[in-house]
Design a protein around this motif. Structure first.
Motif, PDB file in Angstrom:
ATOM      1  N   GLY A   1      -3.748 -15.227  -7.233  1.00 14.00           N
ATOM      2  CA  GLY A   1      -3.737 -16.664  -7.050  1.00 14.00           C
ATOM      3  C   GLY A   1      -2.799 -17.076  -5.941  1.00 14.00           C
ATOM      4  N   ALA A   2      -2.825 -18.367  -5.601  1.00 15.66           N
ATOM      5  CA  ALA A   2      -1.923 -18.888  -4.587  1.00 15.66           C
ATOM      6  C   ALA A   2      -0.476 -18.758  -5.058  1.00 15.66           C
ATOM      7  CB  ALA A   2      -2.257 -20.343  -4.291  1.00 15.66           C
ATOM      8  N   GLY A   3       0.405 -18.452  -4.101  1.00 17.92           N
ATOM      9  CA  GLY A   3       1.814 -18.260  -4.428  1.00 17.92           C
ATOM     10  C   GLY A   3       2.262 -16.868  -4.030  1.00 17.92           C
ATOM     11  N   PRO A   4       3.414 -16.415  -4.521  1.00 19.05           N
ATOM     12  CA  PRO A   4       3.887 -15.074  -4.188  1.00 19.05           C
ATOM     13  C   PRO A   4       2.867 -14.009  -4.600  1.00 19.05           C
ATOM     14  CG  PRO A   4       5.618 -16.355  -5.248  1.00 19.05           C
ATOM     15  CD  PRO A   4       4.362 -17.154  -5.375  1.00 19.05           C
ATOM     16  N   LEU A   5       2.753 -12.958  -3.800  1.00 18.80           N
ATOM     17  CA  LEU A   5       1.834 -11.871  -4.112  1.00 18.80           C
ATOM     18  C   LEU A   5       2.211 -11.254  -5.449  1.00 18.80           C
ATOM     19  CD1 LEU A   5      -0.516 -10.124  -2.927  1.00 18.80           C
ATOM     20  CD2 LEU A   5       1.253  -8.555  -2.118  1.00 18.80           C
ATOM     21  N   THR A   6       1.235 -11.120  -6.340  1.00 18.99           N
ATOM     22  CA  THR A   6       1.516 -10.652  -7.698  1.00 18.99           C
ATOM     23  C   THR A   6       1.354  -9.150  -7.865  1.00 18.99           C
ATOM     24  OG1 THR A   6      -0.776 -11.184  -8.307  1.00 18.99           O
ATOM     25  CG2 THR A   6       0.910 -12.853  -8.756  1.00 18.99           C
ATOM     26  N   VAL A   7       0.876  -8.443  -6.825  1.00 20.80           N
ATOM     27  CA  VAL A   7       0.772  -6.981  -6.902  1.00 20.80           C
ATOM     28  C   VAL A   7       2.169  -6.407  -6.668  1.00 20.80           C
ATOM     29  CG1 VAL A   7      -0.340  -4.921  -6.000  1.00 20.80           C
ATOM     30  CG2 VAL A   7      -1.588  -7.090  -6.031  1.00 20.80           C
ATOM     31  N   ALA A   8       2.671  -5.655  -7.643  1.00 11.41           N
ATOM     32  CA  ALA A   8       4.069  -5.231  -7.591  1.00 11.41           C
ATOM     33  C   ALA A   8       4.346  -4.200  -6.510  1.00 11.41           C
ATOM     34  CB  ALA A   8       4.490  -4.671  -8.947  1.00 11.41           C
ATOM     35  N   SER A   9       3.363  -3.380  -6.164  1.00 12.97           N
ATOM     36  CA  SER A   9       3.600  -2.287  -5.230  1.00 12.97           C
ATOM     37  C   SER A   9       2.300  -1.906  -4.547  1.00 12.97           C
ATOM     38  CB  SER A   9       4.169  -1.076  -5.985  1.00 12.97           C
ATOM     39  OG  SER A   9       4.065   0.112  -5.213  1.00 12.97           O
ATOM     40  N   PRO A  10       2.372  -1.449  -3.275  1.00 14.07           N
ATOM     41  CA  PRO A  10       1.148  -0.972  -2.618  1.00 14.07           C
ATOM     42  C   PRO A  10       0.634   0.327  -3.224  1.00 14.07           C
ATOM     43  CG  PRO A  10       3.058  -0.574  -1.219  1.00 14.07           C
ATOM     44  CD  PRO A  10       3.537  -1.399  -2.377  1.00 14.07           C
ATOM     45  N   ARG A  11       1.385   0.887  -4.187  1.00 19.35           N
ATOM     46  CA  ARG A  11       0.948   2.091  -4.885  1.00 19.35           C
ATOM     47  C   ARG A  11       0.249   1.784  -6.201  1.00 19.35           C
ATOM     48  NH1 ARG A  11       6.228   6.070  -3.913  1.00 19.35           N
ATOM     49  NH2 ARG A  11       5.843   6.453  -1.694  1.00 19.35           N
ATOM     50  N   ARG A  12       0.002   0.514  -6.495  1.00 18.82           N
ATOM     51  CA  ARG A  12      -0.686   0.141  -7.717  1.00 18.82           C
ATOM     52  C   ARG A  12      -1.993  -0.582  -7.395  1.00 18.82           C
ATOM     53  NH1 ARG A  12       4.291  -2.256 -11.446  1.00 18.82           N
ATOM     54  NH2 ARG A  12       5.622  -0.410 -11.333  1.00 18.82           N
ATOM     55  N   PRO A  13      -3.112  -0.246  -8.028  1.00 15.62           N
ATOM     56  CA  PRO A  13      -3.221   0.728  -9.119  1.00 15.62           C
ATOM     57  C   PRO A  13      -3.115   2.182  -8.655  1.00 15.62           C
ATOM     58  CG  PRO A  13      -5.375  -0.115  -8.529  1.00 15.62           C
ATOM     59  CD  PRO A  13      -4.393  -0.906  -7.733  1.00 15.62           C
ATOM     60  N   GLU A  14      -3.159   2.447  -7.353  1.00  9.70           N
ATOM     61  CA  GLU A  14      -2.957   3.770  -6.785  1.00  9.70           C
ATOM     62  C   GLU A  14      -2.531   3.577  -5.337  1.00  9.70           C
ATOM     63  OE1 GLU A  14      -6.769   5.908  -6.406  1.00  9.70           O
ATOM     64  OE2 GLU A  14      -7.695   4.001  -6.938  1.00  9.70           O
ATOM     65  N   PRO A  15      -1.855   4.556  -4.731  1.00  7.98           N
ATOM     66  CA  PRO A  15      -1.413   4.397  -3.332  1.00  7.98           C
ATOM     67  C   PRO A  15      -2.594   4.063  -2.422  1.00  7.98           C
ATOM     68  CG  PRO A  15      -0.381   6.321  -4.329  1.00  7.98           C
ATOM     69  CD  PRO A  15      -1.421   5.848  -5.311  1.00  7.98           C
ATOM     70  N   SER A  16      -2.474   2.952  -1.688  1.00  5.23           N
ATOM     71  CA  SER A  16      -3.622   2.426  -0.949  1.00  5.23           C
ATOM     72  C   SER A  16      -3.196   1.737   0.328  1.00  5.23           C
ATOM     73  CB  SER A  16      -4.394   1.410  -1.820  1.00  5.23           C
ATOM     74  OG  SER A  16      -4.828   1.963  -3.030  1.00  5.23           O
ATOM     75  N   TRP A  17      -4.159   1.591   1.221  1.00 10.26           N
ATOM     76  CA  TRP A  17      -4.078   0.612   2.296  1.00 10.26           C
ATOM     77  C   TRP A  17      -4.714  -0.663   1.777  1.00 10.26           C
ATOM     78  CZ3 TRP A  17      -5.429   2.660   7.867  1.00 10.26           C
ATOM     79  CH2 TRP A  17      -4.423   3.559   8.277  1.00 10.26           C
ATOM     80  N   TRP A  18      -4.153  -1.811   2.178  1.00 15.76           N
ATOM     81  CA  TRP A  18      -4.582  -3.090   1.620  1.00 15.76           C
ATOM     82  C   TRP A  18      -5.164  -3.983   2.710  1.00 15.76           C
ATOM     83  CZ3 TRP A  18      -3.978  -4.365  -3.633  1.00 15.76           C
ATOM     84  CH2 TRP A  18      -3.372  -3.356  -4.395  1.00 15.76           C
ATOM     85  N   LEU A  19      -6.424  -4.383   2.519  1.00 11.88           N
ATOM     86  CA  LEU A  19      -7.132  -5.217   3.481  1.00 11.88           C
ATOM     87  C   LEU A  19      -7.434  -6.569   2.856  1.00 11.88           C
ATOM     88  CD1 LEU A  19      -8.590  -5.183   6.315  1.00 11.88           C
ATOM     89  CD2 LEU A  19     -10.676  -4.602   5.060  1.00 11.88           C
TER      90      LEU A  19
END
Length: 246
Positions: free
Chosen positions: A49-67
């Motif tokens: 949702g709008a606001g601070p990014l809620t995904v705690a880590s780029p390794r969750r749910p698994e280590p990933s690149w994020w697009l």
């Protein structure tokens, strides 16, 4: 036909070609359709949702690149007060993070604020590594994305270190106008945040920013009315943005 990614959150899919989005994210390299399909089959859809990014880590749910699949995100460091000092903004088809999951601490390299509800494609590192191993051309595309990010960070550091405040503000203003699609002989921008927050983005003080606005107004480049800015001389503003460090 490229198959949709697995969705972490349920809901209908917008009318978006994820293959085209991923293809553009690796441009100018040309990635084979078969490789794009394998990456999309391995990827996950994450909604925030709008606001601070809620995904705690780029390794969750698994280590990933994020697009970024949809929406708009502001990125930058966190200030001493805890607020994110936004220095750049990304839209659909741009990478949110390609290095965080690769780093030792495994955290986001930049803090993120979602200006709208967003959808992210998390492309697992395992799938990216497999594609690199089986397709030498994709390995070059993979390295190219990392090189572009390093170059972007270097450009930002050089700008902050070498350009004076009017030059940094001119560049910032042109980026804002471009992001909003403002063009023409007298483009306008209504500042959506306090001048103190903008000053933090420019690594200066609100007093210096106010003096910069006054100077640009006296020079006939800007008309300033409260938080409404009208560019009276776009050519002069662009020339200022191209100025070499003092």
């Amino acid at each position: 036909m490229l198959r949709p990614v697995r969705a972490v959150a349920p809901g209908p899919w917008p009318d978006v070609s994820d293959g085209a989005l991923l293809r553009s994210a690796f441009a100018p390299a040309v990635v084979p359709e078969s490789v794009l399909q394998r990456l999309l089959e391995a990827a996950r859809l994450v909604r925030c949702g709008a606001g601070p990014l809620t995904v705690a880590s780029p390794r969750r749910p698994e280590p990933s690149w994020w697009l970024l699949r949809s929406g708009r995100i502001g990125l930058g460091p966190r200030s001493a007060e805890g607020a994110v000092t936004e220095q750049r903004w990304i839209g659909p088809g741009e990478w949110l993070d390609v290095a965080g999951a690769l780093s030792g601490h495994g955290g986001w390299l930049e803090h993120a604020v979602c200006h709208t509800p967003v959808e992210l494609l998390a492309v697992p590192l395992s799938a990216l590594y497999e594609a690199c191993a089986t397709d030498p051309g994709f390995a070059q595309a993979f390295a190219g994305v990392l090189a572009q990010r390093v170059r972007s960070l270097n450009d930002t550091l050089q700008e902050l270190a070498g350009a004076d405040v009017p030059v940094r503000f001119a560049r910032w203003l042109l980026r804002q106008l471009a992001a909003q699609g403002e063009d023409g002989p007298a483009p306008q921008l209504v500042l959506g945040e306090r001048k103190q927050a903008i000053a933090r983005q420019l690594r200066t003080t609100s007093e210096t920013l106010s003096r910069t606005l006054s100077r640009l107004s006296r020079d006939g480049i800007l008309e300033v009315k409260g938080y409404a800015l009208t560019v009276r001389d776009p050519a002069a503003l662009r020339a200022l943005a191209r100025s070499a460090p003092q």
